[in-house]
Design a protein around this motif. Structure first.
Motif, PDB file in Angstrom:
ATOM      1  N   HIS A   4       0.758  -1.485  -0.147  1.00 22.97           N
ATOM      2  CA  HIS A   4      -0.262   0.284  -0.264  1.00 22.97           C
ATOM      3  C   HIS A   4       0.494   1.223  -0.437  1.00 22.97           C
ATOM      4  CE1 HIS A   4      -3.376   3.126   0.784  1.00 22.97           C
ATOM      5  NE2 HIS A   4      -2.569   3.316   2.349  1.00 22.97           N
ATOM      6  N   ARG A   5       1.597   1.227   0.811  1.00 23.39           N
ATOM      7  CA  ARG A   5       2.229   2.727   1.112  1.00 23.39           C
ATOM      8  C   ARG A   5       3.533   2.292  -0.597  1.00 23.39           C
ATOM      9  NH1 ARG A   5       6.025   3.616   6.707  1.00 23.39           N
ATOM     10  NH2 ARG A   5       5.627   6.141   5.575  1.00 23.39           N
ATOM     11  N   ALA A   6       3.986   1.425  -1.081  1.00 26.24           N
ATOM     12  CA  ALA A   6       4.808   1.715  -2.027  1.00 26.24           C
ATOM     13  C   ALA A   6       4.394   2.486  -2.814  1.00 26.24           C
ATOM     14  CB  ALA A   6       5.432   0.182  -1.917  1.00 26.24           C
ATOM     15  N   GLY A   7       2.784   2.062  -3.021  1.00 30.22           N
ATOM     16  CA  GLY A   7       2.368   2.525  -3.948  1.00 30.22           C
ATOM     17  C   GLY A   7       1.717   3.891  -3.941  1.00 30.22           C
ATOM     18  N   LEU A   8       2.085   4.693  -2.391  1.00 34.42           N
ATOM     19  CA  LEU A   8       1.541   5.806  -2.478  1.00 34.42           C
ATOM     20  C   LEU A   8       3.323   6.984  -2.472  1.00 34.42           C
ATOM     21  CD1 LEU A   8      -0.153   6.065   1.110  1.00 34.42           C
ATOM     22  CD2 LEU A   8      -0.883   6.905  -1.348  1.00 34.42           C
ATOM     23  N   TYR A   9       4.649   5.754  -2.592  1.00 31.17           N
ATOM     24  CA  TYR A   9       5.927   6.339  -2.478  1.00 31.17           C
ATOM     25  C   TYR A   9       6.562   5.614  -3.150  1.00 31.17           C
ATOM     26  CZ  TYR A   9       4.124   8.253   1.470  1.00 31.17           C
ATOM     27  OH  TYR A   9       3.417   9.324   2.733  1.00 31.17           O
ATOM     28  N   PRO A  10       6.130   5.203  -4.456  1.00 32.62           N
ATOM     29  CA  PRO A  10       7.404   4.884  -5.457  1.00 32.62           C
ATOM     30  C   PRO A  10       8.325   5.348  -5.808  1.00 32.62           C
ATOM     31  CG  PRO A  10       5.519   6.306  -7.020  1.00 32.62           C
ATOM     32  CD  PRO A  10       5.008   6.070  -5.669  1.00 32.62           C
ATOM     33  N   ASP A  11       8.666   6.995  -5.543  1.00 30.83           N
ATOM     34  CA  ASP A  11      10.294   7.406  -5.943  1.00 30.83           C
ATOM     35  C   ASP A  11      10.846   7.348  -4.450  1.00 30.83           C
ATOM     36  OD1 ASP A  11       7.809   8.435  -4.318  1.00 30.83           O
ATOM     37  OD2 ASP A  11       8.705  10.754  -5.242  1.00 30.83           O
ATOM     38  N   VAL A  12       9.906   6.470  -3.504  1.00 24.37           N
ATOM     39  CA  VAL A  12      10.553   6.058  -2.539  1.00 24.37           C
ATOM     40  C   VAL A  12      10.874   4.904  -1.970  1.00 24.37           C
ATOM     41  CG1 VAL A  12      10.500   6.318   0.256  1.00 24.37           C
ATOM     42  CG2 VAL A  12       9.836   8.062  -0.497  1.00 24.37           C
ATOM     43  N   ALA A  13      10.307   4.172  -2.485  1.00 21.29           N
ATOM     44  CA  ALA A  13      10.370   2.768  -2.841  1.00 21.29           C
ATOM     45  C   ALA A  13      11.571   2.238  -3.964  1.00 21.29           C
ATOM     46  CB  ALA A  13       9.242   1.728  -2.821  1.00 21.29           C
ATOM     47  N   ALA A  14      11.559   3.104  -5.096  1.00 17.97           N
ATOM     48  CA  ALA A  14      12.090   2.097  -5.854  1.00 17.97           C
ATOM     49  C   ALA A  14      13.746   2.375  -5.690  1.00 17.97           C
ATOM     50  CB  ALA A  14      12.440   2.995  -7.009  1.00 17.97           C
ATOM     51  N   PRO A  15      15.064   3.679  -4.984  1.00 14.88           N
ATOM     52  CA  PRO A  15      15.910   3.605  -4.545  1.00 14.88           C
ATOM     53  C   PRO A  15      16.148   2.296  -3.008  1.00 14.88           C
ATOM     54  CG  PRO A  15      14.660   5.355  -3.934  1.00 14.88           C
ATOM     55  CD  PRO A  15      13.632   4.442  -4.687  1.00 14.88           C
ATOM     56  N   GLY A  16      14.750   2.061  -2.624  1.00 12.73           N
ATOM     57  CA  GLY A  16      15.185   1.127  -1.339  1.00 12.73           C
ATOM     58  C   GLY A  16      14.743   1.883  -0.274  1.00 12.73           C
ATOM     59  N   GLY A  17      14.480   2.883  -0.285  1.00  9.95           N
ATOM     60  CA  GLY A  17      13.882   3.733   0.961  1.00  9.95           C
ATOM     61  C   GLY A  17      13.666   4.915   1.088  1.00  9.95           C
ATOM     62  N   LEU A  18      13.527   5.938   2.616  1.00  9.79           N
ATOM     63  CA  LEU A  18      13.389   7.256   2.658  1.00  9.79           C
ATOM     64  C   LEU A  18      14.673   7.764   2.503  1.00  9.79           C
ATOM     65  CD1 LEU A  18      11.492   9.534   2.392  1.00  9.79           C
ATOM     66  CD2 LEU A  18      11.794   9.334   4.975  1.00  9.79           C
ATOM     67  N   VAL A  19      15.678   7.689   3.048  1.00 14.66           N
ATOM     68  CA  VAL A  19      16.954   7.940   3.099  1.00 14.66           C
ATOM     69  C   VAL A  19      18.352   8.072   1.580  1.00 14.66           C
ATOM     70  CG1 VAL A  19      19.435   7.554   3.942  1.00 14.66           C
ATOM     71  CG2 VAL A  19      17.099   6.954   5.112  1.00 14.66           C
ATOM     72  N   ALA A  20      17.396   6.674   1.153  1.00 15.71           N
ATOM     73  CA  ALA A  20      18.283   6.844  -0.563  1.00 15.71           C
ATOM     74  C   ALA A  20      17.593   7.616  -1.428  1.00 15.71           C
ATOM     75  CB  ALA A  20      18.043   5.155  -1.024  1.00 15.71           C
ATOM     76  N   ALA A  21      15.926   8.004  -0.860  1.00 16.33           N
ATOM     77  CA  ALA A  21      15.271   8.564  -2.192  1.00 16.33           C
ATOM     78  C   ALA A  21      15.309  10.132  -1.843  1.00 16.33           C
ATOM     79  CB  ALA A  21      13.697   8.476  -1.702  1.00 16.33           C
ATOM     80  N   MET A  22      15.669  10.375  -0.634  1.00 18.22           N
ATOM     81  CA  MET A  22      16.094  11.719   0.143  1.00 18.22           C
ATOM     82  C   MET A  22      17.289  12.124  -0.858  1.00 18.22           C
ATOM     83  SD  MET A  22      14.313  12.813   3.524  1.00 18.22           S
ATOM     84  CE  MET A  22      14.545  14.598   3.595  1.00 18.22           C
ATOM     85  N   LYS A  23      17.907  11.370  -0.518  1.00 20.54           N
ATOM     86  CA  LYS A  23      19.555  11.262  -0.959  1.00 20.54           C
ATOM     87  C   LYS A  23      19.454  11.695  -2.345  1.00 20.54           C
ATOM     88  CE  LYS A  23      22.391   9.144   2.712  1.00 20.54           C
ATOM     89  NZ  LYS A  23      23.103   8.538   3.200  1.00 20.54           N
ATOM     90  N   GLU A  24      19.363  11.017  -2.953  1.00 23.59           N
ATOM     91  CA  GLU A  24      18.419  10.775  -4.504  1.00 23.59           C
ATOM     92  C   GLU A  24      17.980  12.274  -5.403  1.00 23.59           C
ATOM     93  OE1 GLU A  24      19.793  10.123  -8.891  1.00 23.59           O
ATOM     94  OE2 GLU A  24      20.203   9.669  -6.989  1.00 23.59           O
TER      95      GLU A  24
END
Length: 219
Positions: A4-24
């Motif tokens: 469910h959350r991956a559907g809301l946050y595909p840009d967070v799920a794709a790189p492996g989590g919020l830490v990686a997503a924010m860095k990218e």
């Protein structure tokens, strides 16, 4: 991240989590957000103006931004745009003024936060917490002595390794500050934190308040 959350946050799920997503996201926008640490609910970023927290909402796509300083947590806004969120974190970390932050990032709501800072609310709350928590009982005599002084009670107090820290700016981790350790026989040791060549110096009880006032208020 659950489905469910991956559907809301595909840009967070794709790189492996919020830490990686924010860095990218920060890399793509040329932002410097500093080290990002995971927390149970999201991430935290240490800045000179407290810890910035980012927590993704569960039921809707929303990145919630907050500020944490000792004894004090404050939500300051939320957005569904990760890129905009990262830019706001970088601007906060770089010391952009509150007026500029609120003008540049419409999702931030800083009016109540800044009024609380200006009224001394975080500092007052911190004093109350330290003076009423049994964990700090060993420091109560020293804390009460400082709090009784009209000048010293305006500074932000914390306890570090048994010593009492007084800090001029509660949001600036490198602002002028002192550590005071209580010794036996009405003796104290004081160090000016961050000063070049700073060392502990012994200060007699009669001179302690004047010494701290001088250290913390000198121009």
């Amino acid at each position: 991240m659950d489905t469910h959350r991956a559907g809301l946050y595909p840009d967070v799920a794709a790189p492996g989590g919020l830490v990686a997503a924010m860095k990218e996201a920060a890399r793509l926008r040329g932002c410097d957000i500093g080290p990002v640490s995971p927390t149970p609910d999201g991430v935290a970023i240490e800045t000179a103006r407290g810890y910035v927290s980012v927590d993704p909402a569960v039921e809707e796509r929303l990145f919630r931004m907050g500020i944490r300083i000792p004894g004090y947590d404050w939500a300051i806004g939320s957005t569904d745009d990760l890129g905009l969120l990262v830019e706001a974190v970088a601007a906060w970390r770089q010391g952009m003024s509150f007026d500029e932050l609120e003008g540049g990032f419409q999702f931030l709501e800083l009016d109540e936060f800044t009024r609380a800072l200006e009224s001394g609310e975080p500092t007052s709350s911190q004093w109350s917490d330290l003076l009423s928590t049994d964990f700090y009982r060993r420091q109560w005599n020293l804390l009460r002595r400082f709090h009784a002084d009209e000048t010293l009670r305006c500074f932000f107090p914390t306890v570090s390794h048994g010593a009492v820290r007084l800090q001029v700016d509660r949001l600036d981790g490198v602002s002028r500050q002192v550590l005071v350790a209580e010794l036996e026989g009405e003796r104290y040791e004081v160090v000016r934190v961050g000063e070049p060549g700073a060392t502990w110096v012994e200060v007699p009880s009669a001179d302690l308040i004047a010494c701290l006032r001088a250290f913390l208020t000198e121009q």
